[in-house]
Write a protein that holds these residues in place. Structure first.
Motif, PDB file in Angstrom:
ATOM      1  N   TYR A 187       1.749   9.199  -2.879  1.00  0.00           N
ATOM      2  CA  TYR A 187       0.416   8.934  -4.064  1.00  0.00           C
ATOM      3  C   TYR A 187       0.253   8.953  -4.957  1.00  0.00           C
ATOM      4  CZ  TYR A 187      -2.407  10.492   0.242  1.00  0.00           C
ATOM      5  OH  TYR A 187      -3.562  10.033   1.255  1.00  0.00           O
ATOM      6  N   TRP A 238       3.781   4.602  -2.992  1.00  0.00           N
ATOM      7  CA  TRP A 238       4.976   5.461  -2.343  1.00  0.00           C
ATOM      8  C   TRP A 238       6.345   5.351  -3.439  1.00  0.00           C
ATOM      9  CZ3 TRP A 238       2.662   7.611   1.395  1.00  0.00           C
ATOM     10  CH2 TRP A 238       1.774   7.707   2.055  1.00  0.00           C
ATOM     11  N   ALA A 270      -2.273  14.779  -0.320  1.00  0.00           N
ATOM     12  CA  ALA A 270      -3.245  14.310   0.500  1.00  0.00           C
ATOM     13  C   ALA A 270      -4.977  14.725   0.124  1.00  0.00           C
ATOM     14  CB  ALA A 270      -2.748  13.841   1.591  1.00  0.00           C
ATOM     15  N   LEU A 286      -8.752   9.199  -1.187  1.00  0.00           N
ATOM     16  CA  LEU A 286      -7.890   8.627  -1.196  1.00  0.00           C
ATOM     17  C   LEU A 286      -9.482   7.477  -2.027  1.00  0.00           C
ATOM     18  CD1 LEU A 286      -7.024   7.668   1.983  1.00  0.00           C
ATOM     19  CD2 LEU A 286      -5.408   7.609   0.106  1.00  0.00           C
ATOM     20  N   PHE A 301      -8.541   7.812  -6.422  1.00  0.00           N
ATOM     21  CA  PHE A 301      -7.300   7.135  -6.352  1.00  0.00           C
ATOM     22  C   PHE A 301      -7.689   5.566  -6.273  1.00  0.00           C
ATOM     23  CE2 PHE A 301      -4.979  10.539  -4.856  1.00  0.00           C
ATOM     24  CZ  PHE A 301      -3.052  10.189  -6.027  1.00  0.00           C
ATOM     25  N   GLN A 326      -3.896   5.901 -10.033  1.00  0.00           N
ATOM     26  CA  GLN A 326      -2.076   6.028 -10.344  1.00  0.00           C
ATOM     27  C   GLN A 326      -1.773   4.812 -11.473  1.00  0.00           C
ATOM     28  OE1 GLN A 326      -1.210   3.157  -6.662  1.00  0.00           O
ATOM     29  NE2 GLN A 326       0.513   2.658  -7.472  1.00  0.00           N
TER      30      GLN A 326
END
Length: 969
Positions: free
Chosen positions: A787, A795, A813, A856, A859, A865
């Motif tokens: 994540y 990953w 998650a 998600l 993100f 990220q």
């Protein structure tokens, strides 16, 4: 408190100036050889009024401390010092005590020698290795407690000592402090400081005058300061375990022993008055303090500070600048005085009483909390039209970071008044989150000593009673006539009529003391019931220690908590955690919450789903399908099938079971120094001795560990780390050749448990190829690295350029909501059907699926990220720069926001600094940073903050770590 007409020993007030002996070192060398037959080299040691040298053999081995006593002191006084040292040594054999050494024939190494300055007493005292606490470095609570313990032991051992040599008058005897200040203050060169010292000493002496006759007297060391306690150093941690320098032994108030000890704490880095509480508790546990002694303690600390300031300046002058020890202490002594007088004596007396389980009123510190004053408001206000506002850490009003809005309280008050309230008010004593701020090394003043009120109409306040009514505007300016304009904040306090001015907001550590000097204006106005009592909330309802005790009574002991004495945390926001006292901590360890704490979108989505449906995954609802599709969509081809569970342990357990079923085999290859979970299968492949000391001895026979591919401290280091992969591959081939081909190879894709260490290049590619060649599967444990935590890759296995057969993921998650998953191919998943049905009651429930979807989405929408890559690179660069200045840092590992700072005692041997790492984490907590150790040696800081962490937060962490490594722990 009258003075004795005469004494048999030294009398400071008749001796005049007291210059220290100043014998040349070569003369002292000659005297030592002449009287004791020893050849020594000498190293000067500091002393205010004597002369001291550390004596070593020509080879450098310590022989002892040569002490040249000031000629003003008599032989009886020196004998009393030796007697006191012997008594303590006999009473406490576990302590190291600097007694006078003895020669081979057993005679004491003490002599009156003819010197260039006349006859002088020379003694060769035992040398105690380990050093003292001298200097400004930080003292941990454990060290401070040990100092109080030593003072208590000395007090117990000397309680019955009676000796003619105790009949002396020293300038350090606090029974004479007012006379010392009167005599020496005129010599202080700074008129402003001189006036402050004289005023503080006069007030402290007045506080003592009423209780002096109640204070027991006995023989005391009188100088058990940081300079005079010696330490053993065990695995990098200093622990005071002995005492030196008995030159000030005398008979005086027993409590002076403790007062002098705790005053010496105050100049150390990060110290403030409440820093001394561990010492006070430890002393009290050995030698209980009376009520009168509790009352006397802080005035004595103030007087000690005043005496140090005037004596130090005076000694510098009479020694003509030749006494470097005295000169170097001037700044230190002023800081002690400043800290001792930074809060009123009444406040500290109440704080000390509360720390010892005594009600402040019992020691004359403030009044009981019952209101004795009545406030009148014109026009009158009834409680039915009063709205109490709440900005405590548990209030809904401070959600979603609203507490950072400087206008929040004003908006809440305006809304209440617009709704028809006659007054909106904020209560006394309850810590206000709005008063705190993130990224602060010191606790903020969050506890109100009065109330804040907004009246709908112009209101006049008046008081009837003993308390002093204070009404201030929002700017802190006093409203002299008590008339508060409509819809304007008023800060209202009821202060003790004869007490000091009270700040409206105070730091939690001092709150007990300040609240003891006030009454509750809300009760006085009739806004609360007569049984309301907010004054105890900071020490009773929200007492973190009590909560830990309750936890220990009902919660399984094996379920540990962070820190020995943890704060009580009840709120989080982004990368911050908040204690119940309003203290805000930077969370640099919580990789469970990549979105950060208190994420509004996640909270709203899960709450909405809980209001509509939450059941098990066998029912047909949309969230579980959508989440499974989205999760499969972020996995590389051919991984397209998802199992949903509740945690990382379940995910890795299921991943192993899937591999066993898919291959029909029972053997698994894992990696040493790894942690995969607590279920049977995930624990079986876990080999971290930090998590389980018996991990290596308790592996079942179907688990086959290979070497930890650690290029920093593993068997192969640096460029040689390339050997790990072929060795692991060869082990897999050996298993296959022996008839036990593995079902799977499981490993973290980034060596997280060891401290965020990247695997050697191509490690997974070679090992995955070997296990597949043997017909097994490659399982990627992405519970921590997955994540986006590595920044450049979603990953961890992407950093290695491989695709596994099975992914186990959790933690990130659900952003703290129970959610884990296994992702694999349709073919492999189908083979698991041979084991029957798989079912996890809440794995994949509507609420957990919605949580997963929201994570998600975040993100995708919030650049997490990217922030991991950019802020992580910045943070790693700052930490590497830190390592250039602090040799304790052996290496900075990791990528993105998956970093490890490894501490070693020696960069060549890589001896792990385990104990230092734990102490550093404790010190960071004091400075507002949550951090924990990891690795089998527990010597690596696991730097894995929420992925929303801001660059300024990363910089604050580095600054605080730098401070700890510079000041000590």
């Amino acid at each position: 408190m009258g003075q004795r007409a005469s004494v048999s020993g030294f009398d400071f007030f008749t001796a005049g100036e007291l210059p220290a002996p100043a014998l040349p070192a070569d003369e002292v060398v000659r005297l030592v050889r002449e009287h004791w037959g020893i050849d020594v080299d000498l190293e000067p040691l500091g002393s205010q009024q004597d002369q001291n040298f550390l004596a070593r053999t020509p080879d450098g081995d310590p022989v002892g401390v040569v002490k040249i006593t000031n000629p003003a002191f008599t032989a009886d006084e020196v004998d009393a010092q030796d007697h006191a040292a012997s008594l303590i040594a006999a009473a406490w054999p576990d302590l190291r005590i600097a007694t006078t050494g003895r020669g081979a024939d057993g005679t004491p190494r003490a002599v009156v020698a003819a010197t260039g300055e006349g006859p002088l007493m020379l003694r060769l005292l035992e040398f105690l290795p380990g050093g003292t606490l001298h200097g400004p470095g930080h003292l941990s609570p454990a060290v401070v407690a040990r100092m109080g313990d030593l003072a208590g032991r000395a007090s117990v051992a000397l309680a019955d000592l009676d000796h003619v040599g105790l009949d002396r008058v020293l300038q350090w005897d606090l029974r004479h402090a007012h006379r010392v200040v009167d005599l020496l203050a005129p010599f202080h060169p700074d008129a402003t400081k001189r006036a402050l010292v004289e005023d503080a000493a006069a007030r402290a002496w007045a506080d003592l005058d009423a209780i002096a006759d109640e204070l027991p007297q006995q023989a005391v060391h009188l100088d058990l300061t940081d300079d005079n306690v010696v330490c053993r150093v065990d695995r990098g941690i200093r622990t005071p375990d002995g005492m030196i320098d008995f030159g000030d032994v005398t008979r005086t108030w027993a409590v002076a022993e403790l007062a002098i000890t705790i005053s010496s704490v105050l100049h150390h880095a990060g110290a403030d008055p409440v820093s001394v509480l561990p010492a006070v508790r430890a002393f009290h546990a050995l030698r209980p303090l009376s009520t009168a002694e509790i009352r006397a303690l802080w005035p004595l600390v103030v007087l000690r500070g005043a005496v140090l300031v005037v004596s130090g300046e005076h000694q510098v002058q009479i020694d003509g600048g030749a006494n470097d020890y005295a000169a170097s202490g001037v700044e230190r002594e002023w800081r002690i005085f400043e800290q001792a007088t930074s809060v009123p004596t009444a406040v500290m007396t109440a704080v000390l009483a509360e720390a010892l389980g005594v009600a402040p009123a019992e020691v004359g510190a403030g009044a009981p909390h019952a209101t004795t004053t009545r406030l009148a408001a014109e026009p009158a206000i009834g409680p039915d039209r009063a709205v109490r506002l709440d900005v405590s850490i548990t209030s809904d009003a401070v959600d979603a970071g609203a507490w950072l809005d400087p206008d929040l309280e004003e908006r809440l008050a305006a809304a209440a008044l617009d709704g028809g309230a006659a007054v909106a008010w904020l209560e006394r004593a309850t810590p206000r989150l709005t008063a705190s701020r993130p990224l602060a090394a010191e606790p903020a003043a969050t506890v109100p000593t009065g109330i804040d009120a907004w009246f709908a109409t112009t209101t006049h306040l008046s008081a009837d009673g003993d308390a002093r009514l204070v009404v201030e505007g929002a700017d802190g300016v006093t409203i002299l006539d008590g008339t508060v304009p409509a819809r304007t904040r008023a800060r209202i306090r009821l202060e003790a009529g004869d007490g000091p001015h009270v700040p409206h907001l105070v730091r939690p550590g001092f709150a007990t003391g300040w609240l003891a000097l006030t009454e509750d204006p809300a009760r006085a106005l009739g806004l609360t019931g007569d049984d309301a009592d907010t004054a105890d909330r900071t020490t009773a309802e929200r007492d973190a220690a009590d909560l830990v005790a309750r936890r220990d009574r009902t919660y399984a002991e094996v379920q540990e908590h962070y820190y020995e004495a943890p704060p009580r945390i009840e709120r989080g926001w982004r990368e911050h955690l908040v204690g119940t006292d309003g203290r805000v901590y930077l969370d640099m360890v919580n990789n469970v919450t990549p979105l950060g704490h208190g994420h509004p979108g996640l909270a709203a989505a899960v709450a909405q789903q809980l209001r509509t449906l939450n059941t098990n995954s066998r029912f047909n609802y949309g969230a579980v399908v959508e989440f499974a599709e989205r999760l499969a969509g972020v996995a590389p081809d051919p991984l397209d099938t998802v199992f949903l569970v509740n945690s990382g342990s379940e995910a890795t357990d299921l991943a192993i079971r899937v591999a066993l079923a898919a291959t029909g085999r029972r053997d698994v290859v894992s990696v040493l120094e790894a942690y995969h979970g607590w279920t049977y299968a995930s624990d079986a492949v876990s080999t971290s001795t930090a998590d389980n000391p018996n991990a290596l001895a308790s592996r079942p026979d179907w688990v086959h560990p290979v070497d930890a591919p650690n290029p920093f401290r593993g068997r192969h280091r640096g460029a040689d780390a390339a050997r790990y992969a072929p060795e692991a591959a060869e082990r897999i081939r050996e298993l296959a050749a022996s008839g036990r081909p593995p079902a799977a190879f499981i490993a973290e894709t980034f060596y997280g448990n060891a401290g965020g260490i990247p695997l050697p290049d191509d490690y997974l590619a070679e090992v995955y190829a070997a296990v597949r060649e043997a017909g097994g599967l490659a399982i990627a444990d992405e519970v921590q690295a997955g994540y986006g935590r590595l920044g450049n890759w979603f990953w961890g296995f992407e950093q290695q350029g491989v695709v596994p057969d099975v992914i186990a993921v959790a933690k990130a998650a659900g952003n703290g909501y129970p959610l884990g998953a296994v992702i694999t191919t349709r073919e492999i998943a189908a083979r698991f059907r041979t084991q029957g049905y798989f079912f996890s009651s809440t794995g994949g429930s509507p609420a957990s699926s919605v949580a997963g979807l929201t994570v998600l989405d975040a993100f995708r929408d919030e650049g997490l990220q990217r922030n991991a890559a950019e802020t992580g690179a910045h943070l790693k660069g700052r930490l590497e720069a830190l390592a250039e200045r602090h040799p304790l840092i052996g290496a900075v590992h990791g990528l993105g926001l998956y970093l490890g700072v490894e501490f070693v005692r020696d960069r060549a041997t890589l001896e792990p600094a385990t104990e230092e790492t734990a102490a550093i984490c404790d010190r960071l907590l004091e400075l507002g940073v949550i951090m924990q150790p990891t690795g089998d040696h527990q010597n690596v800081l696991k730097v894995k903050p929420p992925l929303v962490v801001a660059r300024e937060s990363a910089d604050f962490f580095v600054a605080m770590l730098d401070r700890v490594l510079s000041e000590g722990w």
